[in-house]
Scaffold this motif. Structure first.
Motif, PDB file in Angstrom:
ATOM      1  N   LEU A 118      18.203  83.948 -50.059  1.00 30.74           N
ATOM      2  CA  LEU A 118      16.835  84.436 -49.911  1.00 30.74           C
ATOM      3  C   LEU A 118      16.813  85.959 -49.776  1.00 30.74           C
ATOM      4  O   LEU A 118      15.984  86.639 -50.395  1.00 30.74           O
ATOM      5  CB  LEU A 118      16.176  83.787 -48.695  1.00 30.74           C
ATOM      6  CG  LEU A 118      15.786  82.309 -48.857  1.00 30.74           C
ATOM      7  CD1 LEU A 118      15.437  81.700 -47.497  1.00 30.74           C
ATOM      8  CD2 LEU A 118      14.613  82.162 -49.816  1.00 30.74           C
ATOM      9  N   ALA A 119      17.715  86.494 -48.973  1.00 30.02           N
ATOM     10  CA  ALA A 119      17.760  87.947 -48.780  1.00 30.02           C
ATOM     11  C   ALA A 119      18.052  88.655 -50.096  1.00 30.02           C
ATOM     12  O   ALA A 119      17.438  89.684 -50.417  1.00 30.02           O
ATOM     13  CB  ALA A 119      18.815  88.300 -47.739  1.00 30.02           C
ATOM     14  N   LYS A 120      18.965  88.110 -50.871  1.00 25.90           N
ATOM     15  CA  LYS A 120      19.307  88.707 -52.161  1.00 25.90           C
ATOM     16  C   LYS A 120      18.134  88.655 -53.129  1.00 25.90           C
ATOM     17  O   LYS A 120      17.850  89.620 -53.846  1.00 25.90           O
ATOM     18  CB  LYS A 120      20.513  87.976 -52.761  1.00 25.90           C
ATOM     19  CG  LYS A 120      20.982  88.551 -54.084  1.00 25.90           C
ATOM     20  CD  LYS A 120      22.204  87.808 -54.604  1.00 25.90           C
ATOM     21  CE  LYS A 120      22.660  88.376 -55.951  1.00 25.90           C
ATOM     22  NZ  LYS A 120      23.835  87.651 -56.473  1.00 25.90           N
ATOM     23  N   SER A 121      17.418  87.518 -53.135  1.00 24.79           N
ATOM     24  CA  SER A 121      16.297  87.339 -54.063  1.00 24.79           C
ATOM     25  C   SER A 121      15.119  88.237 -53.725  1.00 24.79           C
ATOM     26  O   SER A 121      14.335  88.596 -54.606  1.00 24.79           O
ATOM     27  CB  SER A 121      15.839  85.877 -54.050  1.00 24.79           C
ATOM     28  OG  SER A 121      16.863  85.028 -54.515  1.00 24.79           O
ATOM     29  N   LEU A 122      14.984  88.591 -52.455  1.00 31.11           N
ATOM     30  CA  LEU A 122      13.827  89.366 -52.017  1.00 31.11           C
ATOM     31  C   LEU A 122      14.008  90.879 -52.156  1.00 31.11           C
ATOM     32  O   LEU A 122      13.100  91.638 -51.814  1.00 31.11           O
ATOM     33  CB  LEU A 122      13.502  89.017 -50.564  1.00 31.11           C
ATOM     34  CG  LEU A 122      12.954  87.598 -50.335  1.00 31.11           C
ATOM     35  CD1 LEU A 122      12.863  87.297 -48.842  1.00 31.11           C
ATOM     36  CD2 LEU A 122      11.597  87.432 -50.997  1.00 31.11           C
ATOM     37  N   LYS A 123      15.136  91.305 -52.678  1.00 37.97           N
ATOM     38  CA  LYS A 123      15.390  92.744 -52.808  1.00 37.97           C
ATOM     39  C   LYS A 123      14.329  93.440 -53.645  1.00 37.97           C
ATOM     40  O   LYS A 123      13.937  94.567 -53.342  1.00 37.97           O
ATOM     41  CB  LYS A 123      16.771  92.976 -53.424  1.00 37.97           C
ATOM     42  CG  LYS A 123      17.918  92.778 -52.453  1.00 37.97           C
ATOM     43  CD  LYS A 123      19.249  93.095 -53.110  1.00 37.97           C
ATOM     44  CE  LYS A 123      20.401  92.921 -52.129  1.00 37.97           C
ATOM     45  NZ  LYS A 123      21.711  93.211 -52.771  1.00 37.97           N
ATOM     46  N   ASN A 124      13.891  92.776 -54.711  1.00 36.46           N
ATOM     47  CA  ASN A 124      12.916  93.396 -55.611  1.00 36.46           C
ATOM     48  C   ASN A 124      11.514  92.812 -55.471  1.00 36.46           C
ATOM     49  O   ASN A 124      10.618  93.164 -56.227  1.00 36.46           O
ATOM     50  CB  ASN A 124      13.386  93.260 -57.062  1.00 36.46           C
ATOM     51  CG  ASN A 124      14.699  93.970 -57.315  1.00 36.46           C
ATOM     52  OD1 ASN A 124      14.893  95.095 -56.858  1.00 36.46           O
ATOM     53  ND2 ASN A 124      15.610  93.312 -58.018  1.00 36.46           N
ATOM     54  N   ASN A 125      11.352  91.924 -54.493  1.00 37.38           N
ATOM     55  CA  ASN A 125      10.033  91.322 -54.282  1.00 37.38           C
ATOM     56  C   ASN A 125       9.139  92.285 -53.495  1.00 37.38           C
ATOM     57  O   ASN A 125       9.534  92.786 -52.449  1.00 37.38           O
ATOM     58  CB  ASN A 125      10.184  89.997 -53.527  1.00 37.38           C
ATOM     59  CG  ASN A 125       8.876  89.257 -53.362  1.00 37.38           C
ATOM     60  OD1 ASN A 125       7.987  89.714 -52.662  1.00 37.38           O
ATOM     61  ND2 ASN A 125       8.768  88.102 -53.989  1.00 37.38           N
ATOM     62  N   LYS A 126       7.961  92.539 -53.996  1.00 32.46           N
ATOM     63  CA  LYS A 126       7.056  93.500 -53.365  1.00 32.46           C
ATOM     64  C   LYS A 126       5.792  92.868 -52.792  1.00 32.46           C
ATOM     65  O   LYS A 126       4.827  93.566 -52.491  1.00 32.46           O
ATOM     66  CB  LYS A 126       6.654  94.577 -54.390  1.00 32.46           C
ATOM     67  CG  LYS A 126       7.824  95.332 -55.004  1.00 32.46           C
ATOM     68  CD  LYS A 126       8.659  96.050 -53.952  1.00 32.46           C
ATOM     69  CE  LYS A 126       9.817  96.811 -54.588  1.00 32.46           C
ATOM     70  NZ  LYS A 126      10.708  97.404 -53.567  1.00 32.46           N
TER      71      LYS A 126
END
Length: 282
Positions: free
Chosen positions: A221-229
């Motif tokens: 989840l942390a990795k996937s949210l890197k580019n989530n704004k």
């Protein structure tokens, strides 16, 4: 029956022990009253019999915005009526189906072959083909996708388990709040959801409290949210995350993530090691 005035919009009979008998009475009322925008029948032990009639009655309503059926006994037999309702509605913005019986254990009893014609009718509207019997929860998700105004969806306390992976198929552009707490979700179900979070959806709040998630899910989840704004609130309270998973979120927050509310309470973070800081470094 004398028709109610057009100003009547909200009906709440929560926690009134109406059971199926009362639900049937309410359904007859709703057949004639199409101006109701908010309906709350939570905590009433309504089973499929009453729910089915309610869903059928609401098919005539083109103004319903909020539907709360939390803590009832809704399961398999009313599923088709629910799908029909979702397919015909364009105004629903808030749906609460928490604390019901929507797990695959119940859906597996549904005779899909007998329902093939009905299901094909629904899927044709989305230009999909029914190549094999669909999972019940997946059919519901396909129906949710047609609700272009849906902003809040609560399916907590339904023991969905691995079926949660199907939520990666959600394509709702306006969904702000998704609650999947208390569903016995394991790490295997999180991967497709984590991948979907790499995109900038409208989702603002995601609740995964009290499941069976470990550091594996936390890191994904942390990795996937890197580019989530767009995601501002993420709750992983009451899982099995250790300092390793917490550290992954620490790194996420250090790169100016938009997350402003992260709940990791009631996990197994024994060693204080967040964003690289430990007690010895203070």
């Amino acid at each position: 029956m004398e028709k109610i005035g057009e100003n009547f919009k909200i009906l709440s009979l929560a926690s009134t022990a109406i059971y199926n008998e009362g639900a049937l009475s309410v359904s007859y009322f709703l057949l004639n009253e199409n101006n109701v925008t908010n309906l709350n029948l939570s905590h009433n032990a309504i089973s499929d019999l009453g729910a089915c009639r309610l869903f059928q009655a609401l098919n005539n309503n083109k103004k319903l915005e909020e539907l709360n059926l939390e803590d009832n006994r809704i399961g398999v037999s009313s599923t088709q009526s629910l799908i029909d309702l979702l397919s015909n509605n364009t105004t629903l913005a808030v749906i609460d189906l928490s604390k019901n019986y929507l797990s695959e254990n119940y859906f597996s009893k549904w005779h899909f072959q007998e329902e093939t014609t009905k299901i094909e009718t629904i899927l044709k509207s989305r230009r999909l083909k029914l190549s094999e019997p669909k999972k019940g929860i997946l059919i519901l998700i396909e129906s949710f996708n047609q609700l272009t105004n849906l902003k809040e969806l609560d399916l907590s306390f339904n023991q969905l388990g691995l079926q949660v992976s199907y939520f990666s198929y959600l394509t709702l552009s306006n969904l702000n709040v998704l609650n999947l707490a208390c569903n016995a979700i394991h790490d295997e179900a999180i991967y497709p959801i984590a991948k979907s979070l790499e995109k900038d959806l409208m989702l603002r709040s995601f609740n995964l409290e009290n499941n069976k998630l470990t550091d594996v899910s936390a890191i994904m989840l942390a990795k996937s949210l890197k580019n989530n704004k767009t995601l501002h609130h993420l709750s992983l309270k009451g899982n099995f995350i250790t300092s390793l998973g917490a550290r992954a979120f620490g790194k996420l927050l250090s790169i100016e993530s938009v997350i402003c509310n992260l709940d990791l309470s009631s996990n197994y973070i024994e060693k204080i090691d967040f964003m690289g800081y430990t007690a010895s470094s203070l």
